[in-house]
Design an enzyme around this catalytic site. Structure first.
Site, PDB file in Angstrom:
ATOM      1  N   LYS A 136       1.114  14.430   0.881  1.00 31.69           N
ATOM      2  CA  LYS A 136      -0.256  14.720   0.458  1.00 31.69           C
ATOM      3  C   LYS A 136      -0.449  16.210   0.167  1.00 31.69           C
ATOM      4  O   LYS A 136      -1.382  16.615  -0.488  1.00 31.69           O
ATOM      5  CB  LYS A 136      -1.250  14.250   1.509  1.00 31.69           C
ATOM      6  CG  LYS A 136      -1.279  12.724   1.689  1.00 31.69           C
ATOM      7  CD  LYS A 136      -2.269  12.320   2.772  1.00 31.69           C
ATOM      8  CE  LYS A 136      -2.237  10.843   3.113  1.00 31.69           C
ATOM      9  NZ  LYS A 136      -2.958   9.992   2.143  1.00 31.69           N
TER      10      LYS A 136
ATOM     11  N   THR B  52      -8.590   6.589  -1.561  1.00 34.54           N
ATOM     12  CA  THR B  52      -9.938   6.042  -1.669  1.00 34.54           C
ATOM     13  C   THR B  52     -10.956   7.130  -1.342  1.00 34.54           C
ATOM     14  O   THR B  52     -12.090   7.078  -1.799  1.00 34.54           O
ATOM     15  CB  THR B  52     -10.142   4.843  -0.710  1.00 34.54           C
ATOM     16  OG1 THR B  52      -9.587   5.195   0.567  1.00 34.54           O
ATOM     17  CG2 THR B  52      -9.451   3.597  -1.237  1.00 34.54           C
TER      18      THR B  52
ATOM     19  N   LYS C 211      -8.152  13.887   4.868  1.00 35.50           N
ATOM     20  CA  LYS C 211      -7.245  12.742   4.814  1.00 35.50           C
ATOM     21  C   LYS C 211      -6.208  12.894   5.908  1.00 35.50           C
ATOM     22  O   LYS C 211      -6.104  13.950   6.535  1.00 35.50           O
ATOM     23  CB  LYS C 211      -6.549  12.670   3.450  1.00 35.50           C
ATOM     24  CG  LYS C 211      -5.899  14.009   3.032  1.00 35.50           C
ATOM     25  CD  LYS C 211      -5.303  13.945   1.633  1.00 35.50           C
ATOM     26  CE  LYS C 211      -6.329  14.083   0.537  1.00 35.50           C
ATOM     27  NZ  LYS C 211      -6.443  12.932  -0.342  1.00 35.50           N
ATOM     28  N   ARG C 212      -5.415  11.816   6.141  1.00 35.89           N
ATOM     29  CA  ARG C 212      -4.325  11.934   7.091  1.00 35.89           C
ATOM     30  C   ARG C 212      -3.392  13.074   6.684  1.00 35.89           C
ATOM     31  O   ARG C 212      -3.261  13.385   5.501  1.00 35.89           O
ATOM     32  CB  ARG C 212      -3.533  10.619   7.125  1.00 35.89           C
ATOM     33  CG  ARG C 212      -4.203   9.559   7.962  1.00 35.89           C
ATOM     34  CD  ARG C 212      -4.357   9.959   9.401  1.00 35.89           C
ATOM     35  NE  ARG C 212      -3.093   9.904  10.088  1.00 35.89           N
ATOM     36  CZ  ARG C 212      -2.769   8.993  10.997  1.00 35.89           C
ATOM     37  NH1 ARG C 212      -3.640   8.052  11.343  1.00 35.89           N
ATOM     38  NH2 ARG C 212      -1.596   9.012  11.588  1.00 35.89           N
TER      39      ARG C 212
ATOM     40  N   LYS D  44     -14.703   8.165  -3.048  1.00 35.87           N
ATOM     41  CA  LYS D  44     -15.940   8.450  -2.311  1.00 35.87           C
ATOM     42  C   LYS D  44     -16.488   9.821  -2.706  1.00 35.87           C
ATOM     43  O   LYS D  44     -17.694  10.006  -2.888  1.00 35.87           O
ATOM     44  CB  LYS D  44     -15.683   8.421  -0.795  1.00 35.87           C
ATOM     45  CG  LYS D  44     -15.335   7.039  -0.275  1.00 35.87           C
ATOM     46  CD  LYS D  44     -14.645   7.063   1.095  1.00 35.87           C
ATOM     47  CE  LYS D  44     -13.938   5.736   1.332  1.00 35.87           C
ATOM     48  NZ  LYS D  44     -12.958   5.778   2.434  1.00 35.87           N
TER      49      LYS D  44
ATOM     50  N   HIS E  50       0.806  -1.234   0.000  1.00 32.71           N
ATOM     51  CA  HIS E  50       0.000   0.000   0.000  1.00 32.71           C
ATOM     52  C   HIS E  50       0.831   1.273   0.000  1.00 32.71           C
ATOM     53  O   HIS E  50       0.329   2.326   0.411  1.00 32.71           O
ATOM     54  CB  HIS E  50      -0.916   0.037   1.222  1.00 32.71           C
ATOM     55  CG  HIS E  50      -1.970  -1.015   1.236  1.00 32.71           C
ATOM     56  ND1 HIS E  50      -3.246  -0.798   0.765  1.00 32.71           N
ATOM     57  CD2 HIS E  50      -1.932  -2.294   1.644  1.00 32.71           C
ATOM     58  CE1 HIS E  50      -3.957  -1.900   0.913  1.00 32.71           C
ATOM     59  NE2 HIS E  50      -3.171  -2.830   1.441  1.00 32.71           N
TER      60      HIS E  50
HETATM   61  C1  NBG Z   1      -2.542   3.727   2.091  1.00 34.13           C
HETATM   62  C2  NBG Z   1      -2.166   4.616   0.922  1.00 34.13           C
HETATM   63  C3  NBG Z   1      -3.401   5.090   0.184  1.00 34.13           C
HETATM   64  C4  NBG Z   1      -4.276   3.895  -0.185  1.00 34.13           C
HETATM   65  C5  NBG Z   1      -4.569   3.079   1.051  1.00 34.13           C
HETATM   66  C6  NBG Z   1      -5.376   1.830   0.740  1.00 34.13           C
HETATM   67  C7  NBG Z   1      -1.065   2.975   3.902  1.00 34.13           C
HETATM   68  C8  NBG Z   1       0.231   2.323   4.252  1.00 34.13           C
HETATM   69  N1  NBG Z   1      -1.315   3.151   2.620  1.00 34.13           N
HETATM   70  O1  NBG Z   1      -3.031   5.778  -0.978  1.00 34.13           O
HETATM   71  O2  NBG Z   1      -1.419   5.722   1.386  1.00 34.13           O
HETATM   72  O3  NBG Z   1      -5.477   4.325  -0.764  1.00 34.13           O
HETATM   73  O4  NBG Z   1      -3.371   2.654   1.656  1.00 34.13           O
HETATM   74  O5  NBG Z   1      -4.756   1.060  -0.233  1.00 34.13           O
HETATM   75  O6  NBG Z   1      -1.835   3.305   4.776  1.00 34.13           O
END
Ligand code: NBG
Length: 802
Positions: free
Chosen positions: A541, A641, A535-536, A645, A353
């Site tokens: 980002k 994701t 988002k985080r 949404k 991921h």
């Molecule tokens: C995150 C990515 C996102 C991705 C999500 C689900 C982690 C390690 N990765 O871009 O930063 O959408 O995983 O796949 O949290």
């Protein structure tokens, strides 16, 4: 014996509710508290799912299929009540029966057992697995404390423990009798051949509990099983207690139970703590024993294990499952090494991921040796056989062997979990096309060269039930009306049918009106452009890029500009130890204070930053959004994701060619997407070249003014210290090329305003975004995994006896 289906009339529901209130809660309608009513409602709804669960388990065991097991250290399941009411078709019954329904439903808490996208993806996949009738179990950890609660003090993030009282959670079924032993430390002893005996120095118990995962529009109810750590012995030390050593008296219990105490509040860097490695082993050890127990119900021959078992490793956190399955097969069940390896490889698959090198987990060999001595031996053996294959494929290429080894050599020897993951599985996938391509070309390139057939892509998806139907009921109703039915909820490609309605002026007016109502519900100005970045917090980002836009916009207004009214909404948490991200949060709050306090600016610009972003808050914000900010530096965001949404709810995306943005743009059409910025090739070239952020600053007066305002204390009462590190980071190295993308970003935002000024054009684009995002359903993601990786088939659950 067949269970009778529970009744479906309001009278049945009311009778069950009352009976649960009297017999379970021991109270009456007259004296029940809201909490009593909440628990009773939950149990009444849960019973309906439990009856389906019983039928599901019977049908699934009968079929003896290939099961899908999802191993994940994180799940962000979201609130359960509303979902379970919807999935058991009892929403109307509950509303009719209880006149203070909303107040009761408010007591439903969100289990925050994850950090961000990775944990929410896990929850979406479980939802789609159940909805697609795939026999599946999610395995995870039942953390006592989930993701921290975020609040702001003087604009700075403050973290508090999550008061997620798992205690008394009505959705959880506990099974204290079904505990699994988990060993740590100790030593190993000789056995035959590659078989050895591990004598752990410490044993902890994993106590399972599960929550129901219902499918929508089907009878299947799967489960997610979460493990909690318990002391192996009843280890309250009475002698010490009597001597007044109260802390020491419970020491062993505390030590054991610490394993499932907290979720690591970090989704990108490796905290390097033994406790986390313990958590990871705890999760996979308990889960594998449970899977073997389940396998043995119907099967006796290890050679069929992989044909009956597909285990998906969600990132590297559960990758210890590979040596653990080897250990269980070889040491405990006497399977020979080669057969065990074949079984293991065909059982597991791995999803990566990330692309950030700092997020690829590695563990010091020394820590492994102490904590998991037998696993280290197994990893060494796996590595030896693996490197022999590499040597055979590339004779004499010592450099390649060094790069690919599961153990990094040098002073600080470490176990590379991503390498172990690729070597020990049949498939490795990324989560969006670009991400999978970059994985194979950069991060895992040597492996993709050796085994191209193991590498694949599965683009992420999101569940339309939670993120459209539940979060945005108004829009869902309009869609259902427009499409003449609800089938789109489980067949999202049907949204295509909305395309022709994009040309219908009265449909567009209703679409717009729904956005306005959703904004009013969120308490933002219904007339203003709602521009959201949720988002985080992470530098890649680029919340900072968005903030520079806000500052420039503010300065333009002060200089007399009259842009279209806009509400900029930020939400998200920063890892507690991630100082740079926390500084950006502070700066946003500081800019917000200045902007919002200026009456001359108020008609045009407002900044809002609600604290404690979580799934529930996302469900409130997403339906109200007009503009979705997906502005990561190209090549850094694996997928995203939230972008899916938001687009699904009719927000237009302003974004870079990164992660799943690319696929969103391909589908909605370039003309319905606001693209800006460097692409991945260009970004890489600049990063590897002689990048001088200061030149952008020198040559762009608006950029300079924005940076100078921050540096000069315009948002910190003249204090130039507070935000100096941020200024230095972008004028110095600017690792994420914020300044290089600034002008392009501002230009596209100007274009956004022009389009917004034509509501008919904007709404048309909005409808087309929704209409063309059916691909991003997690049902499609699950179908992809089933077809290409899991080779799993649905099992239909028969209806209940009348
Ligand atoms: C995150 C990515 C996102 C991705 C999500 C689900 C982690 C390690 N990765 O871009 O930063 O959408 O995983 O796949 O949290």
């Amino acid at each position: 014996m067949d269970l009778r289906a529970l009744g479906t009339t309001p009278a049945d529901f009311e009778r069950d509710l009352l009976s649960n209130l009297y017999y379970q809660r021991g109270t009456t309608v007259e004296s029940a508290s809201t909490q009593d009513m909440y628990d009773t409602l939950a149990v009444t709804v849960r019973d309906r799912l439990s009856e389906r669960r019983a039928r599901t388990a019977a049908a699934q065991y009968e079929a003896n299929p290939r099961w899908v097991y999802y191993f994940s250290a994180e799940y962000l399941l979201g609130r359960q009540l509303e979902q379970n009411l919807l999935y058991s078709v009892t929403v109307d019954l509950a509303r009719e029966t209880l006149n203070d329904f909303d107040e009761i439903a408010d007591l439903d808490l969100e289990p925050g057992l994850g950090n961000g996208g990775l944990g929410r993806l896990a929850a979406c996949l479980l939802d789609s697995l159940a909805t697609s009738d795939i026999p599946a179990v999610g395995y995870g950890i039942r953390y006592d404390l989930g993701i921290f609660r975020q609040s702001f003090e003087h604009g700075a993030q403050v973290e508090r423990p999550d008061e997620w009282g798992f205690e008394g959670n009505p959705w959880e079924f506990r099974a204290p009798d079904n505990r699994q032993p988990v060993g740590f430390y100790g030593h190993t002893e000789d056995g035959e051949g590659l078989r050895r005996r591990w004598i752990p120095g410490e044993t902890v118990l994993g106590e399972p509990s599960h929550m129901l995962v219902p499918g929508y529009g089907t009878d299947t109810v799967n489960i997610v099983r979460l493990w909690r750590a318990r002391a192996a012995r009843q280890s309250f030390d009475l002698t010490r207690f009597a001597a007044g050593q109260y802390a020491e008296a419970v020491q062993e219990v505390v030590r054991s139970e610490n394993i499932s105490k907290v979720l690591y509040p970090d989704d990108s860097t490796e905290p390097g703590r033994e406790l986390r490695l313990k958590q990871q082993y705890f999760l996979v050890s308990c889960s594998l024993r449970d899977i073997i127990r389940r396998f043995r119900f119907r099967n006796h021959d290890w050679s069929t294990f992989a044909a009956k078992t597909a285990i998906q490793l969600n990132d590297t956190h559960p990758v210890l499952a590979i040596p653990e399955l080897m250990r269980l097969l070889v040491d405990e069940h006497g399977v020979d090494w080669d057969q065990a390896w074949k079984i293991t490889r065909h059982t597991f698959a791995y999803t990566c991921h990330t692309l950030l090198p700092e997020a690829l987990e590695t563990w010091p060999v020394a820590m492994f040796e102490r904590l998991l001595p037998r696993h280290l031996e197994i990893i060494y053996a796996i590595n030896m056989f693996f490197l022999r294959d590499v040597e055979a494929a590339y004779p004499g290429d010592a450099e390649r062997i060094r790069r690919m080894s599961i153990i990094s050599e040098g002073d600080d020897r470490r176990v590379r979990m991503a390498h172990l993951a690729v070597v020990g599985t049949s498939f490795t996938n990324g989560v969006a096309e670009l991400h999978s391509k970059l994985l194979a070309e950069t991060t895992l390139r040597d492996f993709a060269e050796l085994w191209p057939e193991r590498f694949t892509n599965v683009t992420n998806g999101v569940t339309p039930r939670r993120f459209l139907r539940m979060a945005n009921p108004r829009l869902s109703d309009l869609i259902t009306e427009g499409l003449g039915g609800e089938q789109w909820l489980t067949d999202l490609d049907r949204l295509r049918g909305l395309e022709k309605l994009a040309d219908d002026a009265s449909f567009r007016e209703r679409w717009r009106e729904i956005k306005r109502l959703n904004k009013a519900e969120l308490a933002v100005d219904p007339a203003a452009l709602t521009d959201v970045m949720i988002k985080r917090f992470h530098e890649y980002k680029r919340q900072l890029l968005k903030l520079l836009h806000v500052v420039t916009q503010y300065q333009r207004i002060k200089d007399g500009a009259t842009p279209v009214p806009r509400t900029v909404l930020f939400a998200g948490k920063a890892a507690p130890g991630y100082q740079a991200a926390k500084a950006i949060i502070r700066l946003i709050n500081a800019v917000g204070d200045t902007v919002n306090a200026d009456p001359g600016v108020a008609p045009y610009l407002k900044v809002v930053f609600p604290p404690n972003y979580n799934v529930s808050l996302a469900e409130l914000i997403i339906p109200a959004a007009d503009l979705s900010e997906q502005i990561s530096l190209a090549g850094k965001e694996a997928s995203g994701t939230g972008n899916m949404k938001l687009a699904l709810n009719g927000a237009l995306t302003v974004g870079t060619l990164d992660g799943a943005n690319i696929e969103i743009r391909d589908r909605v059409g370039a003309e319905n997407f606001f693209l800006f910025g460097l692409n991945e090739d260009q970004a890489t070239a600049i990063r590897h070249g002689d990048y001088r952020p200061r030149e952008y600053y020198d040559h762009d007066a608006e950029l300079r003014a924005a940076v100078d305002a921050i540096a000069g204390g315009a948002f910190s009462n003249g204090d130039r210290e507070t935000f100096a590190p941020i200024v230095e980071s972008i004028l110095g190295r600017d690792e994420y090329l914020t300044l290089a993308d600034y002008r392009s970003y501002l230009d596209i935002q100007d274009h956004v305003e022009r389009v917004w000024s034509d509501p008919e054009a904007w709404t048309r684009m909005s409808v087309l975004n929704t209409a063309r995002c059916g691909f991003f359903s997690s049902d499609r993601t699950v179908a992809d995994y089933c077809a290409r990786i899991w080779h799993a088939q649905p099992v239909a659950v028969p209806k209940a006896a009348g």
